[in-house]
Write an enzyme that holds these catalytic residues in place. Structure first.
Site, mmCIF file in Angstrom:
data_model
loop_
_atom_site.group_PDB
_atom_site.id
_atom_site.type_symbol
_atom_site.label_atom_id
_atom_site.label_comp_id
_atom_site.label_asym_id
_atom_site.label_seq_id
_atom_site.Cartn_x
_atom_site.Cartn_y
_atom_site.Cartn_z
ATOM 1 N N ILE A 96 39.905 28.702 30.811
ATOM 2 C CA ILE A 96 40.421 28.069 29.593
ATOM 3 C C ILE A 96 39.215 27.721 28.720
ATOM 4 O O ILE A 96 38.207 27.203 29.219
ATOM 5 C CB ILE A 96 41.253 26.822 29.947
ATOM 6 C CG1 ILE A 96 42.542 27.295 30.633
ATOM 7 C CG2 ILE A 96 41.554 25.986 28.702
ATOM 8 C CD1 ILE A 96 43.494 26.193 31.009
ATOM 9 N N HIS A 113 47.949 38.801 27.305
ATOM 10 C CA HIS A 113 48.610 37.945 28.296
ATOM 11 C C HIS A 113 49.751 38.739 28.941
ATOM 12 O O HIS A 113 50.536 39.375 28.232
ATOM 13 C CB HIS A 113 49.146 36.694 27.600
ATOM 14 C CG HIS A 113 49.840 35.759 28.532
ATOM 15 N ND1 HIS A 113 49.155 34.936 29.405
ATOM 16 C CD2 HIS A 113 51.157 35.535 28.766
ATOM 17 C CE1 HIS A 113 50.023 34.241 30.116
ATOM 18 N NE2 HIS A 113 51.258 34.584 29.751
HETATM 19 C C1 GAR Z 1 45.735 41.489 32.952
HETATM 20 O O1 GAR Z 1 47.044 41.626 33.442
HETATM 21 C C2 GAR Z 1 45.705 40.462 31.841
HETATM 22 O O2 GAR Z 1 46.856 40.475 31.033
HETATM 23 C C3 GAR Z 1 45.640 39.183 32.636
HETATM 24 O O3 GAR Z 1 44.745 39.472 33.695
HETATM 25 C C4 GAR Z 1 44.823 40.860 34.000
HETATM 26 C C5 GAR Z 1 43.417 41.426 33.953
HETATM 27 O O4 GAR Z 1 43.393 42.737 34.439
HETATM 28 N N1 GAR Z 1 45.183 38.103 31.848
HETATM 29 C C6 GAR Z 1 45.577 36.844 32.045
HETATM 30 O O5 GAR Z 1 46.346 36.525 32.926
HETATM 31 C C7 GAR Z 1 45.000 35.835 31.074
HETATM 32 N N2 GAR Z 1 45.604 34.568 31.253
HETATM 33 P P1 GAR Z 1 42.117 43.658 34.183
HETATM 34 O O6 GAR Z 1 40.886 42.850 34.632
HETATM 35 O O7 GAR Z 1 42.335 44.845 35.064
HETATM 36 O O8 GAR Z 1 42.059 43.997 32.725
#
Ligand code: GAR
Length: 192
Positions: A96, A113
């Protein structure tokens, strides 16, 4: 015909696998961005390897080295400012951000998100969507403001939740959509 556009410089913040980062790297020319630096708060984030492989500068800033959220965010701000980026893209950045950080880059911070905001802000979005009996899951790209996951929505993509889905299968399917959505959303902002 190729249209020549100047590329907008951006910084990407990650904490983990970086599959969204990979999609930004792969589509950078089409989106119209140059990724100046990828910053992670986790030393072992696989996204750092993805960035190095693509010849992009990387920086690890450990939040554990700072005694407060504000001092970590201050270090982040100072490093980002050396690049004077047009946008700061959060791609699975699991911290955050403080009000000072957000106010230092008003209108420039964008997040992806894994839910159809305004539903399911915060963590554990897929299980919560299943538990709530939702018909659709999805992802949202939005501006970051001082209220968690509440800034103006830029684009969303939805998929149907099947009776056989669990949080893991849903996360996988939504992530595939995220990889299409994030480049589209950034391109849209830069063209607007
Ligand atoms: C993704 O699903 C993104 O939307 C989420 O984390 C994942 C990262 O995947 N983000 C959150 O939850 C933010 N609060 P990645 O590292 O493979 O891109």
């Amino acid at each position: 015909m190729t249209v020549n556009r100047s590329l907008s410089n951006v910084i990407v913040l990650i904490s983990g696998s970086g599959s969204n980062l990979q999609s930004l790297i792969d589509n950078a020319d089409d989106i119209g961005i140059k990724i100046e630096c990828v910053i992670s708060n986790k030393a072992d984030a696989f996204g750092l390897e993805r960035a190095k492989k693509a010849g992009i500068l990387t920086k690890f800033i450990s939040h554990t080295q700072y005694d407060s959220r504000e001092s970590f965010d201050n270090a982040l701000t100072q490093h980002i400012n050396t690049f004077n980026p047009k946008l700061i893209l959060l791609a699975g950045f699991m911290r955050i951000l403080s009000a000072d950080f957000i106010n230092a880059f008003t209108g420039k911070i964008i997040n992806i998100h894994p839910a159809l905001l305004p539903k399911f802000k915060g963590l554990n979005t897929h299980q919560r969507a299943i538990d709530a009996g939702e018909k659709y899951a999805g992802a949202t790209v939005h501006f970051v403001t001082n209220e968690l996951d509440s800034g103006a929505i830029i684009l969303q993509k939805s998929i149907t939740i099947k009776a056989t889905d669990d949080a893991e299968s849903l996360a996988k399917k939504v992530l595939e959509q995220e990889h299409i959505l994030y480049p589209e959303a950034i391109k849209k902002i830069l063209l607007s």
